[in-house]
Design an enzyme around this catalytic site. Structure first.
Site, mmCIF file in Angstrom:
data_model
loop_
_atom_site.group_PDB
_atom_site.id
_atom_site.type_symbol
_atom_site.label_atom_id
_atom_site.label_comp_id
_atom_site.label_asym_id
_atom_site.label_seq_id
_atom_site.Cartn_x
_atom_site.Cartn_y
_atom_site.Cartn_z
ATOM 1 N N VAL A 85 0.831 -1.209 0.000
ATOM 2 C CA VAL A 85 0.000 0.000 0.000
ATOM 3 C C VAL A 85 0.865 1.259 0.000
ATOM 4 O O VAL A 85 0.564 2.228 -0.698
ATOM 5 C CB VAL A 85 -0.983 -0.008 1.192
ATOM 6 N N GLU A 86 1.940 1.244 0.761
ATOM 7 C CA GLU A 86 2.797 2.423 0.880
ATOM 8 C C GLU A 86 3.588 2.714 -0.391
ATOM 9 O O GLU A 86 3.698 3.859 -0.814
ATOM 10 C CB GLU A 86 3.784 2.266 2.050
ATOM 11 N N SER A 87 4.180 1.668 -1.002
ATOM 12 C CA SER A 87 5.149 1.916 -2.083
ATOM 13 C C SER A 87 5.029 0.990 -3.278
ATOM 14 O O SER A 87 5.810 1.121 -4.217
ATOM 15 C CB SER A 87 6.569 1.778 -1.522
#
Length: 183
Positions: A85-87
């Site tokens: 989700v972050e990267s």
């Protein structure tokens, strides 16, 4: 042309005399290393600052996630979901807010966690997992509050006495939950 060569030679001589030539160090995300203002001399970079991070496959990153999660007693599925989700597993990701690397660490957070190179997958995941562990302990293992704090900051979780009403944070928690079910 002769004048230009002479000017360049003088400039290079001045630069060498000031010691700046020895202080310029190649870094993947910071092309120039300048002298420390306090010392007036070049700062010796750590190896992690001068070595570009290795190019790793998703399988390699998953191994790092597994090892760091196991080391800190965190569910590796949660960490994998956060990294996705972050990267989207991009170690060189940089958000518009300035968060960096796989787990999108903010510069101050990375520094506080002792992460010298947030673009190095091992350092970034180590720091991110340590931070997540701290958040989980702080919020008595309430995963949603820990995720809210990871995304919006612990100050906002405190301010709203729970999950902040920010659409981005609410979406983030749901996205991590969905991704976690897939890992």
């Amino acid at each position: 042309m002769k004048e230009l060569k002479k000017s360049v030679k003088i400039l290079l001589t001045l630069v060498m005399m000031t010691g700046l030539i020895g202080s310029v160090q190649y870094r993947r995300h910071d092309l120039f290393r300048v002298p420390s203002a306090a010392e007036g001399t070049a700062v010796e970079p750590k190896e992690s600052e001068t070595s570009p991070p290795p190019i790793l496959s998703r399988r390699d990153i998953d191994r790092i996630i597994t090892a760091k999660s196991r080391k800190h007693g965190i569910d590796s599925r949660l960490v994998r979901a956060m990294v996705w989700v972050e990267s989207k597993y991009d170690p060189n990701a940089v958000s518009s807010a300035g968060a960096m690397g796989l787990m999108q660490l903010m510069p101050a957070t990375a520094k506080g966690l002792g992460v010298d190179n947030p673009f190095c997958p091992r350092e970034n995941v180590e720091g991110g997992v340590r931070y997540l562990k701290w958040l989980l302990k702080h919020y008595r293992y309430n995963t949603e509050l820990a995720l809210a704090a990871y995304n919006a900051g612990p100050g906002n979780v405190k301010k709203y006495n729970g999950i902040p009403p920010f659409p981005e944070t609410i979406k983030y928690i749901a996205s991590v939950r969905t991704a976690m079910a897939e890992f």
